[in-house]
Design an enzyme around this catalytic site. Structure first.
Site, PDB file in Angstrom:
ATOM      1  N   ASP A  28       0.860 -13.464  -7.192  1.00  0.00           N
ATOM      2  CA  ASP A  28       0.620 -11.810  -7.485  1.00  0.00           C
ATOM      3  C   ASP A  28       0.405 -11.570  -8.819  1.00  0.00           C
ATOM      4  OD1 ASP A  28       3.291 -10.272  -6.088  1.00  0.00           O
ATOM      5  OD2 ASP A  28       2.006  -9.289  -7.706  1.00  0.00           O
ATOM      6  N   ARG A  65      10.256  -1.674 -18.109  1.00  0.00           N
ATOM      7  CA  ARG A  65      11.184  -2.883 -16.519  1.00  0.00           C
ATOM      8  C   ARG A  65      12.994  -3.254 -18.171  1.00  0.00           C
ATOM      9  NH1 ARG A  65       8.319  -5.297 -11.795  1.00  0.00           N
ATOM     10  NH2 ARG A  65       6.503  -4.185 -11.748  1.00  0.00           N
ATOM     11  N   GLU A 121      -1.774 -10.174  -4.211  1.00  0.00           N
ATOM     12  CA  GLU A 121      -1.292 -11.236  -4.553  1.00  0.00           C
ATOM     13  C   GLU A 121      -2.656 -11.483  -2.390  1.00  0.00           C
ATOM     14  OE1 GLU A 121       2.576 -11.190  -1.448  1.00  0.00           O
ATOM     15  OE2 GLU A 121       3.343  -8.902  -2.751  1.00  0.00           O
TER      16      GLU A 121
HETATM   17  P1  DGT Z   1       5.617  -7.468  -9.757  1.00  0.00           P
HETATM   18  O1  DGT Z   1       4.827  -7.695  -8.760  1.00  0.00           O
HETATM   19  O2  DGT Z   1       6.813  -7.083  -9.938  1.00  0.00           O
HETATM   20  O3  DGT Z   1       5.066  -7.511 -11.136  1.00  0.00           O
HETATM   21  O4  DGT Z   1       4.113  -5.589 -10.024  1.00  0.00           O
HETATM   22  P2  DGT Z   1       3.776  -5.053  -9.046  1.00  0.00           P
HETATM   23  O5  DGT Z   1       3.558  -3.848  -9.957  1.00  0.00           O
HETATM   24  O6  DGT Z   1       2.420  -6.054  -9.295  1.00  0.00           O
HETATM   25  O7  DGT Z   1       3.756  -4.385  -7.735  1.00  0.00           O
HETATM   26  P3  DGT Z   1       3.898  -4.659  -6.577  1.00  0.00           P
HETATM   27  O8  DGT Z   1       2.343  -6.766  -6.588  1.00  0.00           O
HETATM   28  O9  DGT Z   1       5.316  -4.874  -5.389  1.00  0.00           O
HETATM   29  O10 DGT Z   1       2.387  -4.319  -6.129  1.00  0.00           O
HETATM   30  C1  DGT Z   1       0.766  -3.691  -6.020  1.00  0.00           C
HETATM   31  C2  DGT Z   1       0.934  -3.213  -6.843  1.00  0.00           C
HETATM   32  O11 DGT Z   1       1.088  -2.096  -5.641  1.00  0.00           O
HETATM   33  C3  DGT Z   1       1.822  -1.934  -7.641  1.00  0.00           C
HETATM   34  O12 DGT Z   1       0.958  -2.225  -9.378  1.00  0.00           O
HETATM   35  C4  DGT Z   1       1.750  -0.995  -7.406  1.00  0.00           C
HETATM   36  C5  DGT Z   1       1.325  -0.532  -5.820  1.00  0.00           C
HETATM   37  N1  DGT Z   1       2.886  -0.770  -5.275  1.00  0.00           N
HETATM   38  C6  DGT Z   1       3.560  -1.298  -4.474  1.00  0.00           C
HETATM   39  N2  DGT Z   1       4.839  -0.822  -4.429  1.00  0.00           N
HETATM   40  C7  DGT Z   1       4.346   0.445  -4.149  1.00  0.00           C
HETATM   41  C8  DGT Z   1       4.321   1.567  -2.894  1.00  0.00           C
HETATM   42  O13 DGT Z   1       5.757   1.967  -2.327  1.00  0.00           O
HETATM   43  N3  DGT Z   1       3.520   3.045  -2.706  1.00  0.00           N
HETATM   44  C9  DGT Z   1       2.201   3.419  -3.431  1.00  0.00           C
HETATM   45  N4  DGT Z   1       1.576   4.236  -3.372  1.00  0.00           N
HETATM   46  N5  DGT Z   1       2.586   1.664  -4.313  1.00  0.00           N
HETATM   47  C10 DGT Z   1       2.714   0.175  -4.619  1.00  0.00           C
HETATM   48 MG    MG Z   2       2.300  -8.035  -8.535  1.00  0.00          MG
END
Ligand code: DGT
Ligand code: MG
Length: 607
Positions: A28, A65, A121
């Site tokens: 991820d 964060r 992912e």
């Molecule tokens: P992490 O993995 O916790 O370090 O953080 P992220 O930002 O990689 O989060 P992740 O893996 O859940 O989601 C990947 C990307 O998908 C994130 O950078 C932004 C987008 N994303 C996540 N959740 C949502 C959502 O609920 N709505 C929208 N529009 N985009 C989302």
């Molecule tokens: Mg992520």
């Protein structure tokens, strides 16, 4: 029995007799959208950063964060927590998609099955790599890379600990390569199944990895607060479980199978039970290209046709970029509208789709392009579909427009595809060094204008999706075969298919040849499908003037038959007259069922 399974799974020795043979990595990307922006502008690395879509911060970097800025927080709330939050608009997903594809491409390097799960992912099944490495390393010297969920109290006799240790080293290498090539930090989970690999992945965030051994599966699962934490359990299942007072994963572990069977199918009840214990045997499925490529734009209201046209035009420009990156030639286009019903204060979606001629697209130096005229044609098609969806004599209110290419020309063919026969023509032609451009270009390439195997992503809310007509694919093929027959190209019927089947490299060459030849000679005669919106039956009229075959069985389509080269027609007639002369097995002859990969299978009547 069930209690016994429970007991052994949660005993000190844990699950020692399950299948631990696989080694799966779940990767991820950390704060994905934020990292893409930070790579683009390194100054953003040192400031708290939020990625904004509409009024929501969809993700934030780890600097933000620290202030408590969470994913999917309202912008106003995030700014209260962190007034210095730097906000970057993330509504255009283009660069995120491109980054996601680059990561996926890097993962292919290990030549293992890679399954993409959303944009950031992926699962990789490294079982084979691990086994190979174990042949050449001293097992005692293998150590874990990164974190271990729990120290083992006893060595599992099947050797899974050593395998997972090696897998953890592969995971480190994978993460290092992603970082070296793209500057993205990632997290990884390593386990003997997908479920556990995904669940332990975020245990040490960011930029770290965690391995879990099989015997700790049940005890780890028991720490998950809600059944909803299990990835394959959705909201409906959760609701049903909650209604039975099964809230946590530990509750589910202890629930009686009989109780579960009262509310779910027997298979589902067993699956739920297994999941709660950390057992999952779903394979890592290699991800292919998406079945459709689409974009949508939502807005407050649009009620004027010219504005709709502008919206579609902007969407089309963006969509063409995506299609160019994908590289396949689209052959079907879908238009989606969300209509607002002012009286009922509700809205609903409607879609309409049609085939489009692949000749709108050209491949120049290996890149898919659309000329200005081609874009005009697409706009005309889009607006015609729009006109079918909207009664312009009445007022309308739209809150969303969408465009998607839903089918693509197939470059590669399956073993049982009729295109195999046509591809053999190409290899024959290349051997004979045939000069005629028309024929090389029209042998097989355009037959697959509507690939038999490609499928449309069906939006269940589509009110009016036109069924994709079956005839044109046959029509195209007929037209091409005519072209071939006319020029007296070597007939595949004289050659054994087995001798001509191409290996994968050759197939690639053929694909290129197809595309190049398409490129060179998209003459009106060679144009495969009729222009979009042309009625399938119209197309049929154009070519279905072939003679009847009296010797043909009733299930044979005369049009297809008449378009075959003379020799093939003769061969088929002989087989039908005297089935024992064919190479078909007796059982198939009796039932009239052709062998899986014989030309006869294409003479089964349409239902
Ligand atoms: P992490 O993995 O916790 O370090 O953080 P992220 O930002 O990689 O989060 P992740 O893996 O859940 O989601 C990947 C990307 O998908 C994130 O950078 C932004 C987008 N994303 C996540 N959740 C949502 C959502 O609920 N709505 C929208 N529009 N985009 C989302
Ligand atoms: Mg992520």
């Amino acid at each position: 029995m069930e209690d016994r399974i429970m007991e052994s799974s949660s005993s000190a020795f844990g699950d020692m007799d399950g299948d631990h043979t696989k080694s799966i990595i779940h990767i991820d990307i950390d704060c994905f959208y934020a990292q893409v922006e930070m790579v683009r502008d390194p100054e953003l690395r040192s400031v708290p950063l939020g990625i904004q879509q509409k009024n929501i911060v969809v993700t934030s970097n780890y600097e933000a964060r620290k202030y408590g800025v969470q994913k999917c927080m309202l912008v106003t709330e995030a700014l209260k927590l962190c007034p210095n939050l730097k906000l970057v608009n993330g509504e255009d997903l283009h660069d995120y998609r491109a980054a996601s594809n680059k990561v996926f491409a890097i993962l292919q390097h290990w030549k293992c099955p890679v399954e993409k799960l959303g944009m950031d992912e992926n699962y990789i099944d490294v079982t084979n790599i691990v086994q190979e490495r174990l042949r050449s390393v001293n097992m005692d010297s293998v150590s874990i890379s990164g974190n271990l969920c729990e120290e083992p109290s006893i060595e599992c006799p099947c050797g899974c600990h050593t395998r997972l240790k090696v897998a953890s080293q592969v995971a480190s290498e994978v993460r290092k390569k992603i970082f070296d090539e793209l500057s993205f930090t990632t997290c990884a989970g390593i386990a003997h199944n997908k479920l556990l690999a995904k669940l332990v992945c975020p245990l040490h965030k960011p930029n770290d990895q965690t391995t879990i051994f099989p015997e700790h599966a049940a005890s780890f699962m028991a720490t998950l607060p809600s059944v909803r934490s299990i990835p394959s359990i959705g909201s409906k299942t959760t609701e049903t479980l909650i209604s039975q007072k099964i809230l946590s994963v530990s509750d589910l572990q202890q629930a009686s199978l009989d109780v579960l069977k009262k509310h779910f199918s027997s298979d589902m009840a067993v699956r739920l039970k297994n999941l709660s214990l950390g057992e999952d045997n779903t394979p890592v499925k290699q991800t292919g290209k998406p079945q459709s490529i689409g974009l949508e734009d939502s807005f407050r209201t649009v009620s004027v046709k010219s504005e709709v046209e502008e919206k579609f035009s902007a969407l089309l420009q963006r969509l063409l970029v995506l299609v160019r990156e994908d590289g396949r030639i689209p052959v079907s286009l879908r238009v989606t509208l969300r209509k607002k019903d002012a009286k009922r204060l509700s809205s609903h979606r409607e879609s309409r789709q049609c085939q489009i001629s692949p000749s709108i697209f050209t491949i120049t130096n290996g890149t898919l392009t659309v000329t200005e005229a081609g874009q005009q044609k697409l706009m005309t098609i889009i607006m015609r579909l729009f006109n079918k969806l909207i009664n312009l004599s009445k007022p309308f209110h739209l809150t969303l427009v969408g465009l998607a290419f839903t089918k693509f020309q197939e470059r590669m063919t399956g073993r049982s595809s009729i295109v195999n026969y046509l591809m053999n023509d190409i290899s024959v032609q290349s051997v004979l060094n045939l000069q005629n451009d028309c024929d090389t270009s029209t042998t097989s390439m355009d037959y697959s204008a509507v690939s038999p195997s490609s499928s449309t992503t069906t939006d269940l809310s589509d009110a009016e999706v036109e069924p994709s007509p079956k005839k044109p694919k046959k029509v195209n093929w007929i037209a091409k075969r005519r072209c071939l027959a006319k020029e007296e190209v070597a007939s595949p019927s004289k050659l054994k298919v087995g001798e001509l089947r191409l290996n994968s490299k050759e197939l690639e060459k053929v694909s290129e040849l197809r595309l190049n030849s398409r490129d060179r000679s998209l003459t009106p005669r060679a144009s495969p499908a009729k222009e979009c919106l042309s009625d399938a039956s119209d197309s049929m009229k154009d070519v279905a003037e072939g003679g009847n075959c009296e010797e043909c069985p009733s299930y044979v389509d005369q049009d297809v038959f008449s378009a075959l080269p003379e020799e093939m027609q003769q061969e088929l007639k002989t087989m039908w007259k005297n089935p024992s002369s064919s190479s078909m097995p007796r059982s198939s002859q009796r039932t009239n069922k052709p062998k899986p990969n014989t030309i006869l299978k294409y003479f089964v009547p349409h239902k």
